[in-house]
Design a protein around this motif. Structure first.
Motif, PDB file in Angstrom:
ATOM      1  N   GLN A 211       4.939  -7.007  -8.961  1.00  0.00           N
ATOM      2  CA  GLN A 211       5.588  -6.048  -8.063  1.00  0.00           C
ATOM      3  C   GLN A 211       6.463  -5.012  -8.780  1.00  0.00           C
ATOM      4  OE1 GLN A 211       7.287  -8.540  -4.850  1.00  0.00           O
ATOM      5  NE2 GLN A 211       6.193  -7.217  -3.431  1.00  0.00           N
ATOM      6  N   PRO A 212       7.386  -5.401  -9.622  1.00  0.00           N
ATOM      7  CA  PRO A 212       8.208  -4.376 -10.283  1.00  0.00           C
ATOM      8  C   PRO A 212       7.398  -3.451 -11.186  1.00  0.00           C
ATOM      9  CG  PRO A 212       9.277  -6.521 -10.371  1.00  0.00           C
ATOM     10  CD  PRO A 212       7.876  -6.765  -9.899  1.00  0.00           C
ATOM     11  N   GLU A 213       6.451  -4.007 -11.954  1.00  0.00           N
ATOM     12  CA  GLU A 213       5.667  -3.208 -12.898  1.00  0.00           C
ATOM     13  C   GLU A 213       4.723  -2.262 -12.177  1.00  0.00           C
ATOM     14  OE1 GLU A 213       3.942  -1.782 -16.429  1.00  0.00           O
ATOM     15  OE2 GLU A 213       5.733  -3.016 -16.193  1.00  0.00           O
ATOM     16  N   VAL A 214       3.840  -2.801 -11.353  1.00  0.00           N
ATOM     17  CA  VAL A 214       2.841  -1.974 -10.667  1.00  0.00           C
ATOM     18  C   VAL A 214       3.505  -1.097  -9.610  1.00  0.00           C
ATOM     19  CG1 VAL A 214       0.766  -2.016  -9.231  1.00  0.00           C
ATOM     20  CG2 VAL A 214       1.015  -3.636 -11.126  1.00  0.00           C
ATOM     21  N   GLY A 215       4.463  -1.680  -8.865  1.00  0.00           N
ATOM     22  CA  GLY A 215       5.157  -0.896  -7.852  1.00  0.00           C
ATOM     23  C   GLY A 215       5.885   0.289  -8.461  1.00  0.00           C
ATOM     24  N   GLU A 233      -3.194  12.542   1.004  1.00  0.00           N
ATOM     25  CA  GLU A 233      -3.318  11.088   1.009  1.00  0.00           C
ATOM     26  C   GLU A 233      -3.407  10.566  -0.422  1.00  0.00           C
ATOM     27  OE1 GLU A 233      -7.013  10.857   2.931  1.00  0.00           O
ATOM     28  OE2 GLU A 233      -6.288  11.385   4.914  1.00  0.00           O
ATOM     29  N   PHE A 234      -2.651   9.526  -0.733  1.00  0.00           N
ATOM     30  CA  PHE A 234      -2.712   8.879  -2.039  1.00  0.00           C
ATOM     31  C   PHE A 234      -3.088   7.425  -1.805  1.00  0.00           C
ATOM     32  CE2 PHE A 234      -0.184   7.431  -5.999  1.00  0.00           C
ATOM     33  CZ  PHE A 234      -1.339   7.451  -6.764  1.00  0.00           C
ATOM     34  N   LEU A 235      -4.263   7.008  -2.283  1.00  0.00           N
ATOM     35  CA  LEU A 235      -4.804   5.680  -2.016  1.00  0.00           C
ATOM     36  C   LEU A 235      -5.087   4.947  -3.322  1.00  0.00           C
ATOM     37  CD1 LEU A 235      -7.382   6.728   0.749  1.00  0.00           C
ATOM     38  CD2 LEU A 235      -5.060   5.856   1.091  1.00  0.00           C
ATOM     39  N   ILE A 236      -5.090   3.611  -3.244  1.00  0.00           N
ATOM     40  CA  ILE A 236      -5.308   2.756  -4.413  1.00  0.00           C
ATOM     41  C   ILE A 236      -6.512   1.852  -4.160  1.00  0.00           C
ATOM     42  CG2 ILE A 236      -4.258   1.089  -5.986  1.00  0.00           C
ATOM     43  CD1 ILE A 236      -2.823   3.821  -5.832  1.00  0.00           C
ATOM     44  N   VAL A 237      -7.385   1.735  -5.160  1.00  0.00           N
ATOM     45  CA  VAL A 237      -8.564   0.879  -5.048  1.00  0.00           C
ATOM     46  C   VAL A 237      -8.165  -0.583  -5.198  1.00  0.00           C
ATOM     47  CG1 VAL A 237     -10.838   0.325  -6.012  1.00  0.00           C
ATOM     48  CG2 VAL A 237     -10.055   2.695  -5.961  1.00  0.00           C
ATOM     49  N   VAL A 246      -0.564   3.408  -0.761  1.00  0.00           N
ATOM     50  CA  VAL A 246       0.352   3.093  -1.859  1.00  0.00           C
ATOM     51  C   VAL A 246       1.393   2.072  -1.410  1.00  0.00           C
ATOM     52  CG1 VAL A 246       2.127   4.025  -3.383  1.00  0.00           C
ATOM     53  CG2 VAL A 246       0.030   5.290  -3.021  1.00  0.00           C
ATOM     54  N   ASP A 247       1.881   2.190  -0.184  1.00  0.00           N
ATOM     55  CA  ASP A 247       2.878   1.234   0.311  1.00  0.00           C
ATOM     56  C   ASP A 247       2.326  -0.185   0.312  1.00  0.00           C
ATOM     57  OD1 ASP A 247       4.729   3.216   0.659  1.00  0.00           O
ATOM     58  OD2 ASP A 247       4.329   3.484   2.806  1.00  0.00           O
TER      59      ASP A 247
END
Length: 693
Positions: A211-215, A233-237, A246-247
């Motif tokens: 969580q801290p690193e990737v977030g 829009e910003f999306l993550i695979v 992202v949230d």
């Protein structure tokens, strides 16, 4: 100003690949820039700026990331703490009593959470959900404060049997969130409310670890894009091949563990389906590894869990990908017994293969391909080097492979390629023949920087029918980011015989999953063509260890409420699935439901692959740039050299041939030929299979 661009970005260890789709003009472009270290966000933004400096013109950015994967592999996650049930602090360390090597009586493993940061509190829930002992919230708060004092940046609450009754865990996580200094508080029932303590504990702990690193990484990216004028829009695979906001990714980073490779498989499936190849085996060859996945009848195979590294188990749906250490940078070496080996050690990007001239002195697969003439030493891909040092590569192969094996240098170089091909072929057999699939029904789809150099050998070794090389093999994962659908997966353990299941309670769990997923789709603000909810049960007969996945097709309304169903409907679905797997039923057997699984999918608009097709007309000779000697099967051949992206639709290239483009090189062996299809893909087949041959 109109928002014209949809952009996919795949960040790898050496290069950051970017795919640009201009929806207004119906055109596509690609870009490849060096990955920035240690903060990958700089290279991410540089890659986008090469084609679209004005970020206000971007409608959507989709990112396939290796940030989570690398943090796990390199053990560079956060310092975290765990609060668990009294007596269960060592579940993460005991695992399944396995060990890293088959032979031997011991094996070392260090969990991501040291033992002194795994704290116990009084509480207990029984396996049937009975609350035997209420959680001691004063003890929880005391341990949480102690972990803050110990410098923990995140915390995971892991209570035994919480999947059966989450009351204690929910009370504890609420108490911790009230005093924890940041948002990095996780509990197992929010991540994986499923039976099996170790898998649930491991997945939740790894989520907290990331969580801290990737977030933080995703927040920096989002802030930098916004500061540059981006408001789309910003999306993550995700590892399951879908995308999320992202949230959601910052809250559930463990779902990005295989983000980058998953995007490549999604792209491969879409390209192959459009080209008329429902059955393909993908082969992604990078600098270090060869990643293989199978797509049968247009469907990717999902695995319920994977081990990112020994003992680091993540139980969340992921596209099933088999990885071996055989990439372009894999080192060739001769062991004490006189056997030639390839990998798993890699030269990486620094110092890299010998031919890079950066201090590497051990020959690699890339060095062998350069020596054999298959890679143009004067035009290396990626743009980082002016030329490759073929002479240095040949000298290294002669000294470290040829002389120990008593071979001529060229024979030694070809032996390196053959051993590498043999290892890759073994990985392909693992996902095909060993699982009951006939390779003749499948086409090989190579991508990555090095995949297209090994097409012919893999077709022969495995017996694959044909090969389909996409238009831009080196940026396939970035293209996959653009077309991936949104997807959210849920699981809830039922663990009861079917006759004892309460249909109303089950419908409630289905409703909770569906409504939660639909809410996330709506909150993402993404344009969707359709929304689909799929239910599936893990079921077996009582007494059986292994379950059968049972698809349960049932309508769901806009609020997430499932249509009425009965226990008899579930029984019929199980019998159909069980008979399909085993060919028979167990008469009189008692059916058991272990888990409910739900997938909520938002279908994103797809672009027409025709925008990638070449616009040139005529024959292949228009793209021919010359010839070059290539060493194949112990002899030199004059291979035609072609500018691949200039080959017109329907043009035919006879092997031996080398097709060059900025992101990869394609080798068509002497007994093969290649045809350009209407999308600009290259279809490679045997000359002996051609009509009239």
């Amino acid at each position: 100003m109109s928002k014209d661009f949809v952009i996919g970005v795949d960040v790898g260890g050496t290069f950051t690949d970017v795919f640009f789709l201009n929806e207004a003009e119906g055109t596509a472009q690609v870009s490849k820039v060096p990955t920035s270290r240690p903060d990958q966000s700089a290279g991410f933004l540089d890659g986008i700026s090469t084609r679209v400096p004005d970020k206000a013109r971007i409608a959507t950015v989709v990112h396939g990331t290796t940030a989570g994967t690398n943090a796990l592999l390199e053990r560079k996650g956060a310092r975290i703490g765990v609060i668990t049930t009294r007596g269960f602090r060592d579940v993460l360390e005991m695992r399944r009593r396995d060990r890293p090597k088959t032979w031997g009586l011991w094996g070392a493993f260090e969990p991501v959470v040291p033992r002194d940061l795994r704290r116990e509190v009084p509480e207990r829930v029984l396996a049937d959900g009975t609350l035997r002992e209420a959680v001691d919230l004063a003890a929880v708060e005391a341990e949480a404060r102690a972990l803050i004092e110990a410098g923990c940046a995140a915390i995971a609450i892991l209570f035994v049997n919480a999947y059966a009754n989450p009351a204690n865990e929910r009370a504890a996580v609420a108490a911790v969130r009230a005093l924890w200094p940041n948002d990095h508080v996780t509990c197992s029932t929010e991540i994986l409310p499923e039976i099996r303590e170790f898998e649930r504990f491991s997945t939740t702990a790894l989520n907290a670890y990331l969580q801290p690193e990737v977030g933080g990484y995703l927040k920096r990216l989002e802030d930098a894009l916004t500061a540059d004028g981006f408001d789309g829009e910003f999306l993550i695979v995700q590892s399951n091949g879908g995308v999320m906001s992202v949230d959601t990714a910052r809250r559930l980073p463990v779902r990005t563990a295989l983000s980058g490779p998953a995007a490549g498989v999604i792209a491969a499936g879409y390209i192959a389906d459009q080209a008329g190849f429902p059955n393909v085996i993908t082969g992604d060859i990078g600098g270090t590894s060869f990643d293989v996945s199978l797509i049968a009848d247009g469907r990717t195979v999902l695995s319920p869990q994977t081990s990112i590294d020994y003992g680091m188990v993540v139980r969340t749906p992921m596209i099933e990908i088999t990885t071996i250490g055989a990439g372009g940078g894999s080192i060739a070496w001769v062991d004490k017994g006189g056997m030639l080996n390839i990998g798993p050690e890699s030269a990486g990007s620094t110092p890299g293969p010998v031919c890079y001239g950066n201090g590497g002195d051990r020959p690699t697969v890339t060095d062998a391909n350069v020596v054999l003439g298959r890679i143009n030493a004067d035009r290396p891909i990626g743009g980082k080097l002016a030329r490759l040092d073929r002479e240095a590569a040949l000298a290294a192969i002669e000294a470290q492979v040829a002389k120990p094996l008593g071979l001529e240098p060229m024979a030694a170089a070809e032996a390196i390629i053959r051993v590498a091909n043999s290892r890759m072929a073994g990985a392909i057999r693992l996902v095909s023949i060993e699982r009951g699939y006939d390779p003749k029904r499948f086409a090989l789809m190579p991508f990555g920087g090095g995949g297209s150099l090994h097409v012919g050998a893999l077709m022969k070794d495995v017996g694959l029918g044909r090969a389909l090389v996409p238009r831009y093999p080196g940026v396939t994962s970035a293209l996959g980011c653009v077309i991936a659908d949104m997807r959210h997966d849920y699981v809830q353990t039922i663990n009861a015989v079917l006759d004892a299941v309460d249909p109303a309670a089950l419908a409630g769990a289905m409703r909770e999953h569906a409504a939660g997923g639909l809410k996330l789709l709506a909150a993402a603000g993404v344009t969707l063509d359709a929304k689909t909810v799929r239910f599936e049960f893990d079921m077996a007969y009582l007494g059986q260890t292994h379950t059968v996945p049972v698809p349960f097709e049932i309508a769901v309304d806009a609020a997430g409420d499932p249509a009425p169903f009965s226990i008899a409907d579930i029984a019929a679905a199980f019998e159909e699935a069980y008979r399909g797997v085993y060919g028979r039923l167990l008469e009189g057997g008692t059916m058991r439901v272990l888990n409910l699984r739900t997938a909520v999918i938002g279908t994103r608009p797809k672009f027409d692959l025709g925008v990638l097709a070449p616009t040139t007309t005529g024959g292949a000779d228009l793209a021919r740039t010359g010839t070059r000697p290539v060493y194949v099967d112990g002899a030199w051949h004059d291979a035609g050299i072609y500018a691949r992206l200039e080959l017109p639709v329907d043009s035919v290239v006879e092997g031996p041939a080398i097709l060059e483009q900025p992101d990869t090189t394609i080798f068509v062996e002497p007994d093969l030929y290649a045809t350009v299809d209407r999308f600009g893909n290259l279809v490679i087949a045997r000359k002996s299979d051609r009509k009239g041959a």
